[in-house]
Design a protein around this motif. Structure first.
Motif, PDB file in Angstrom:
ATOM      1  N   UNK A 112      -8.152  -4.953   6.333  1.00 51.46           N
ATOM      2  CA  UNK A 112      -7.447  -6.022   5.634  1.00 51.46           C
ATOM      3  C   UNK A 112      -5.947  -5.765   5.736  1.00 51.46           C
ATOM      4  N   UNK A 113      -5.161  -6.758   5.370  1.00 46.62           N
ATOM      5  CA  UNK A 113      -3.708  -6.583   5.339  1.00 46.62           C
ATOM      6  C   UNK A 113      -3.350  -5.488   4.336  1.00 46.62           C
ATOM      7  N   UNK A 114      -4.058  -5.432   3.227  1.00 50.55           N
ATOM      8  CA  UNK A 114      -3.825  -4.382   2.226  1.00 50.55           C
ATOM      9  C   UNK A 114      -4.070  -3.002   2.834  1.00 50.55           C
ATOM     10  N   UNK A 115      -5.124  -2.879   3.649  1.00 51.72           N
ATOM     11  CA  UNK A 115      -5.410  -1.604   4.326  1.00 51.72           C
ATOM     12  C   UNK A 115      -4.263  -1.219   5.258  1.00 51.72           C
ATOM     13  N   UNK A 116      -3.777  -2.185   6.030  1.00 49.83           N
ATOM     14  CA  UNK A 116      -2.685  -1.920   6.971  1.00 49.83           C
ATOM     15  C   UNK A 116      -1.435  -1.489   6.204  1.00 49.83           C
ATOM     16  N   UNK A 117      -1.126  -2.205   5.133  1.00 48.01           N
ATOM     17  CA  UNK A 117       0.045  -1.842   4.320  1.00 48.01           C
ATOM     18  C   UNK A 117      -0.094  -0.416   3.786  1.00 48.01           C
ATOM     19  N   UNK A 118      -1.287  -0.075   3.310  1.00 44.26           N
ATOM     20  CA  UNK A 118      -1.517   1.284   2.787  1.00 44.26           C
ATOM     21  C   UNK A 118      -1.387   2.323   3.896  1.00 44.26           C
ATOM     22  N   UNK A 119      -1.979   2.036   5.066  1.00 41.12           N
ATOM     23  CA  UNK A 119      -1.908   2.976   6.185  1.00 41.12           C
ATOM     24  C   UNK A 119      -0.471   3.228   6.622  1.00 41.12           C
ATOM     25  N   UNK A 120       0.361   2.209   6.522  1.00 41.35           N
ATOM     26  CA  UNK A 120       1.754   2.326   6.952  1.00 41.35           C
ATOM     27  C   UNK A 120       2.697   2.729   5.811  1.00 41.35           C
ATOM     28  N   UNK A 121       2.159   2.897   4.608  1.00 42.06           N
ATOM     29  CA  UNK A 121       2.995   3.286   3.475  1.00 42.06           C
ATOM     30  C   UNK A 121       3.913   2.163   3.007  1.00 42.06           C
ATOM     31  N   UNK A 122       3.485   0.930   3.213  1.00 43.03           N
ATOM     32  CA  UNK A 122       4.273  -0.228   2.792  1.00 43.03           C
ATOM     33  C   UNK A 122       3.827  -0.671   1.406  1.00 43.03           C
ATOM     34  N   UNK A 123       4.725  -1.301   0.683  1.00 43.65           N
ATOM     35  CA  UNK A 123       4.377  -1.785  -0.650  1.00 43.65           C
ATOM     36  C   UNK A 123       3.397  -2.959  -0.538  1.00 43.65           C
ATOM     37  N   UNK A 124       2.689  -3.196  -1.635  1.00 42.38           N
ATOM     38  CA  UNK A 124       1.712  -4.280  -1.672  1.00 42.38           C
ATOM     39  C   UNK A 124       2.426  -5.606  -1.414  1.00 42.38           C
TER      40      UNK A 124
END
Length: 132
Positions: free
Chosen positions: A18-30
């Protein structure tokens, strides 16, 4: 028109993320990537996302239709060049090339490939193959 966000979403979906997974993997904020639906992405973060998916920034921006990064394509081109020129019939004297000589030949051919890469690329585009 497909946006940068749409391309990232499609890439994430193709990996079962999911986009949330990608953001988490890249250390990006929600919701960081969701903002790219309407605004231009930060170039540094765009590069990080492209590297994450192993695609070019041009692909994410919609400037290229293929996902291959230019570096990935160069690697494929080099592999083909080495196969054509090293693996297919390169022999000396008695026809046997030692492993040590093969490694040296591979280094030399790689140097030649990168020295003349643009010329090889032009020839490949014209004829569909690499030839001296």
């Amino acid at each position: 028109m497909e946006t940068v966000f749409d391309r990232i979403k499609n890439l994430a979906d193709s990996r079962g993320k999911s986009i949330v997974d990608v953001e988490a993997d890249l250390g990006l904020s929600k919701n960081y990537l969701y903002k790219w639906k309407k605004s231009a992405p930060n170039s540094t973060k765009l590069i990080e996302v492209a590297d994450y998916f192993n695609v070019s920034t041009d692909y994410l921006l919609g400037r290229k239709k293929t996902k291959d990064s230019s570096e990935e394509q160069e690697t494929k081109d080099l592999k083909k060049f080495l196969e054509d020129n090293l693996d297919n019939g390169m022999t000396f004297g008695d026809g046997k090339v030692t492993q040590e000589d093969r490694e040296k030949l591979e280094i030399a051919l790689t140097q030649i490939f990168y020295r003349y890469h643009d010329e090889f690329k032009k020839r490949k585009n014209e004829k569909g193959e690499f030839k001296f």
